[in-house]
Design an enzyme around this catalytic site. Structure first.
Site, PDB file in Angstrom:
ATOM      1  N   HIS A 164      40.812  32.448  49.165  1.00  0.00           N
ATOM      2  CA  HIS A 164      41.654  31.705  48.195  1.00  0.00           C
ATOM      3  C   HIS A 164      42.990  32.455  48.411  1.00  0.00           C
ATOM      4  O   HIS A 164      42.992  33.567  48.734  1.00  0.00           O
ATOM      5  CB  HIS A 164      41.303  31.871  47.010  1.00  0.00           C
ATOM      6  CG  HIS A 164      42.055  31.210  45.860  1.00  0.00           C
ATOM      7  ND1 HIS A 164      42.731  30.097  45.951  1.00  0.00           N
ATOM      8  CD2 HIS A 164      42.659  31.969  44.869  1.00  0.00           C
ATOM      9  CE1 HIS A 164      43.668  29.996  44.921  1.00  0.00           C
ATOM     10  NE2 HIS A 164      43.614  31.152  44.293  1.00  0.00           N
ATOM     11  N   CYS A 216      40.502  28.060  40.508  1.00  0.00           N
ATOM     12  CA  CYS A 216      40.994  28.448  41.703  1.00  0.00           C
ATOM     13  C   CYS A 216      39.557  28.525  42.651  1.00  0.00           C
ATOM     14  O   CYS A 216      39.554  28.346  43.892  1.00  0.00           O
ATOM     15  CB  CYS A 216      41.759  29.647  42.080  1.00  0.00           C
ATOM     16  SG  CYS A 216      43.477  29.302  41.308  1.00  0.00           S
ATOM     17  N   ASN A 218      50.029  29.152  45.984  1.00  0.00           N
ATOM     18  CA  ASN A 218      48.763  29.122  45.631  1.00  0.00           C
ATOM     19  C   ASN A 218      48.276  27.665  45.153  1.00  0.00           C
ATOM     20  O   ASN A 218      49.024  27.127  44.116  1.00  0.00           O
ATOM     21  CB  ASN A 218      48.717  30.015  44.335  1.00  0.00           C
ATOM     22  CG  ASN A 218      47.089  30.131  43.621  1.00  0.00           C
ATOM     23  OD1 ASN A 218      46.431  29.154  44.007  1.00  0.00           O
ATOM     24  ND2 ASN A 218      47.044  30.782  42.876  1.00  0.00           N
TER      25      ASN A 218
HETATM   26  O1  UT7 Z   1      44.806  32.022  41.618  1.00  0.00           O
HETATM   27  C1  UT7 Z   1      44.065  32.548  40.711  1.00  0.00           C
HETATM   28  C2  UT7 Z   1      44.076  33.806  40.503  1.00  0.00           C
HETATM   29  N1  UT7 Z   1      45.504  34.435  40.590  1.00  0.00           N
HETATM   30  C3  UT7 Z   1      45.722  35.570  40.946  1.00  0.00           C
HETATM   31  O2  UT7 Z   1      45.005  36.163  41.448  1.00  0.00           O
HETATM   32  C4  UT7 Z   1      47.241  36.254  40.740  1.00  0.00           C
HETATM   33  C5  UT7 Z   1      46.941  37.478  40.497  1.00  0.00           C
HETATM   34  N2  UT7 Z   1      48.399  38.179  40.139  1.00  0.00           N
HETATM   35  C6  UT7 Z   1      49.471  38.356  41.221  1.00  0.00           C
HETATM   36  O3  UT7 Z   1      49.383  37.914  42.193  1.00  0.00           O
HETATM   37  C7  UT7 Z   1      50.449  39.097  40.829  1.00  0.00           C
HETATM   38  O4  UT7 Z   1      50.239  40.156  39.523  1.00  0.00           O
HETATM   39  C8  UT7 Z   1      51.721  38.369  40.525  1.00  0.00           C
HETATM   40  C9  UT7 Z   1      52.601  37.996  41.823  1.00  0.00           C
HETATM   41  C10 UT7 Z   1      51.506  37.393  39.521  1.00  0.00           C
HETATM   42  C11 UT7 Z   1      52.986  39.709  39.793  1.00  0.00           C
HETATM   43  O5  UT7 Z   1      53.049  40.581  40.754  1.00  0.00           O
HETATM   44  P1  UT7 Z   1      52.776  42.024  39.875  1.00  0.00           P
HETATM   45  O6  UT7 Z   1      53.192  42.884  41.199  1.00  0.00           O
HETATM   46  O7  UT7 Z   1      51.716  42.118  39.240  1.00  0.00           O
HETATM   47  O8  UT7 Z   1      54.173  42.018  39.251  1.00  0.00           O
HETATM   48  P2  UT7 Z   1      54.311  42.386  37.558  1.00  0.00           P
HETATM   49  O9  UT7 Z   1      53.564  41.188  36.715  1.00  0.00           O
HETATM   50  O10 UT7 Z   1      53.785  43.707  37.227  1.00  0.00           O
HETATM   51  O11 UT7 Z   1      55.841  42.007  37.179  1.00  0.00           O
HETATM   52  C12 UT7 Z   1      56.598  43.380  37.946  1.00  0.00           C
HETATM   53  C13 UT7 Z   1      57.903  43.052  37.432  1.00  0.00           C
HETATM   54  C14 UT7 Z   1      58.393  42.892  35.870  1.00  0.00           C
HETATM   55  O12 UT7 Z   1      59.405  43.211  35.508  1.00  0.00           O
HETATM   56  P3  UT7 Z   1      59.721  44.807  34.813  1.00  0.00           P
HETATM   57  O13 UT7 Z   1      58.679  44.520  33.702  1.00  0.00           O
HETATM   58  O14 UT7 Z   1      58.935  45.610  35.749  1.00  0.00           O
HETATM   59  O15 UT7 Z   1      61.056  44.765  34.515  1.00  0.00           O
HETATM   60  C15 UT7 Z   1      58.354  41.140  35.865  1.00  0.00           C
HETATM   61  O16 UT7 Z   1      59.202  40.884  34.794  1.00  0.00           O
HETATM   62  O17 UT7 Z   1      58.558  41.867  38.079  1.00  0.00           O
HETATM   63  C16 UT7 Z   1      59.135  40.869  37.073  1.00  0.00           C
HETATM   64  N3  UT7 Z   1      58.786  39.421  37.692  1.00  0.00           N
HETATM   65  C17 UT7 Z   1      59.749  38.816  38.551  1.00  0.00           C
HETATM   66  N4  UT7 Z   1      60.898  39.201  38.912  1.00  0.00           N
HETATM   67  C18 UT7 Z   1      61.439  38.589  39.599  1.00  0.00           C
HETATM   68  C19 UT7 Z   1      57.883  38.783  37.357  1.00  0.00           C
HETATM   69  N5  UT7 Z   1      58.016  37.703  38.177  1.00  0.00           N
HETATM   70  C20 UT7 Z   1      58.987  37.821  38.595  1.00  0.00           C
HETATM   71  C21 UT7 Z   1      59.798  36.684  39.668  1.00  0.00           C
HETATM   72  N6  UT7 Z   1      61.075  37.225  40.117  1.00  0.00           N
HETATM   73  N7  UT7 Z   1      59.063  35.362  39.829  1.00  0.00           N
END
Ligand code: UT7
Length: 327
Positions: free
Chosen positions: A254, A114, A284
């Site tokens: 980005h 990225c 993204n």
């Molecule tokens: O471009 C390159 C660099 N990349 C980035 O900078 C990405 C950085 N990360 C992010 O943007 C975020 O971490 C994400 C958008 C990927 C995820 O958001 P988050 O607030 O960090 O969520 P999380 O991974 O902590 O997940 C929270 C909950 C989990 O459930 P439990 O364990 O709390 O029950 C996940 O299983 O959300 C769940 N979850 C989803 N639920 C519905 C994960 N993906 C989804 C989904 N729909 N698509």
């Protein structure tokens, strides 16, 4: 005045097909509400099965060349920043060179995920400053949709396809690229990776069965490092150039996550009206996100000659990068 590089033309292209959050609700256990709240993404573009990264690059490049008033045969070098090239070899840049008819250009791909576009900007800027090349075509292009596990809700809702291109030309004036900064921490390589298909895990039935040809991401861990790192990065980039945050006309980040972007803007005390956003429409798009956003603000007349614009990115590697431009 010493030589500088200046962006003299921008262009972008996204595939026609739109995939919105409601379409994704039908594929995996997710919701429009979750995706918008956690990322800011509403829809993304998806390439047709026959559409390649070089095809997207070609459309974006034609527009950038036209905007710059530069003919393909005047280009000295083509750099394509991508991690989803047409094939492992030849480079997508070589394929693009043929499609453009840029017969006098050298061509290579650059992979910094990225952060690729800003890594490419740094390389291109230094080639120009050294006097090696006068006109460079730099493209950030990805067909992410072909490398995403459509069964993995933690990644498939995030990415989209697209391409952005710029033409850089040598100038001795005050306007142009003021500084570029590139960094990496390979210790965190497994935060975002695509483990299959390389020399560590060559393609095999096992790599296919284990879904190793798809992007894997430790999202939450990546998020935390990204926020911390980008806040420092933008402040340092301005400091090096003796530019105050209040002097910035525009931040072009980005487009991974609206919450990361908002945190960076807050650190700069910059209103969101001065931040380029397209992840709501395109998701993204990895190395394409910054040049697409740049092209949009240029074409919308949102930046004027002589204004300071700050570009920043964060991605797999881990890598991060920035650039300050006097437009
Ligand atoms: O471009 C390159 C660099 N990349 C980035 O900078 C990405 C950085 N990360 C992010 O943007 C975020 O971490 C994400 C958008 C990927 C995820 O958001 P988050 O607030 O960090 O969520 P999380 O991974 O902590 O997940 C929270 C909950 C989990 O459930 P439990 O364990 O709390 O029950 C996940 O299983 O959300 C769940 N979850 C989803 N639920 C519905 C994960 N993906 C989804 C989904 N729909 N698509």
């Amino acid at each position: 005045m010493p030589l500088k590089s200046r962006i003299t033309g921008t262009g972008s292209y996204v595939p026609e097909k739109v995939l919105d959050n409601f379409d994704l609700e039908k594929k995996v256990d997710t919701s429009d509400e979750w995706i918008i709240e956690r990322t800011g993404i509403r829809e993304r573009r998806i390439a047709e099965s026959a559409e390649t990264t070089s095809d997207l690059s070609l459309e974006a490049s034609k527009k950038a060349l036209q905007a710059a008033g530069v003919k393909p045969k005047e280009i000295d070098l083509i750099i394509v920043a991508t991690m989803t090239g047409d094939m492992p070899m030849p480079s997508t840049a070589s394929i693009l060179q043929r499609k453009l008819g840029a017969k006098n250009a050298g061509a290579f791909d650059l992979n910094a995920a990225c952060s690729g576009f800003l890594y490419g900007l740094s390389v291109a800027d230094n080639f120009v400053k050294a006097g090696t090349f006068k006109k460079i075509l730099l493209v950030g292009a990805e067909v992410m949709s072909k490398f995403i596990d459509w069964k993995d809700r933690t990644t498939c809702v995030l990415f989209g396809d697209g391409a952005g291109a710029v033409v850089l030309e040598a100038t001795s004036g005050k306007r142009g690229i003021l500084s570029t900064h590139i960094y990496s921490d390979g210790n965190l390589w497994d935060f975002i990776c695509l483990p299959g298909g390389g020399s560590e895990h060559p393609p095999s039935l096992k790599t296919i069965k284990n879904r190793m040809h798809f992007v894997k991401m430790k999202g939450n861990e990546t998020f935390k490092v990204a926020v911390r790192t980008l806040e420092k990065l933008v402040i340092n980039t301005l400091k090096v150039n003796n530019v105050k945050p209040s002097e910035l006309a525009m931040l072009i980040p980005h487009q991974a996550n609206l919450r990361i972007i908002s945190a960076t803007a807050k650190r700069l005390k910059l209103s969101m009206s001065r931040v380029a956003i397209n992840l709501d429409r395109y998701g993204n798009t990895s190395s394409a996100s910054i040049p697409i956003a740049l092209d949009e603000v240029v074409r919308d007349g949102r930046i004027r000659n002589g204004e300071y614009i700050l570009l920043e990115a964060f991605g797999s590697g881990l890598t991060w990068a920035s650039a300050l431009i006097k437009w």
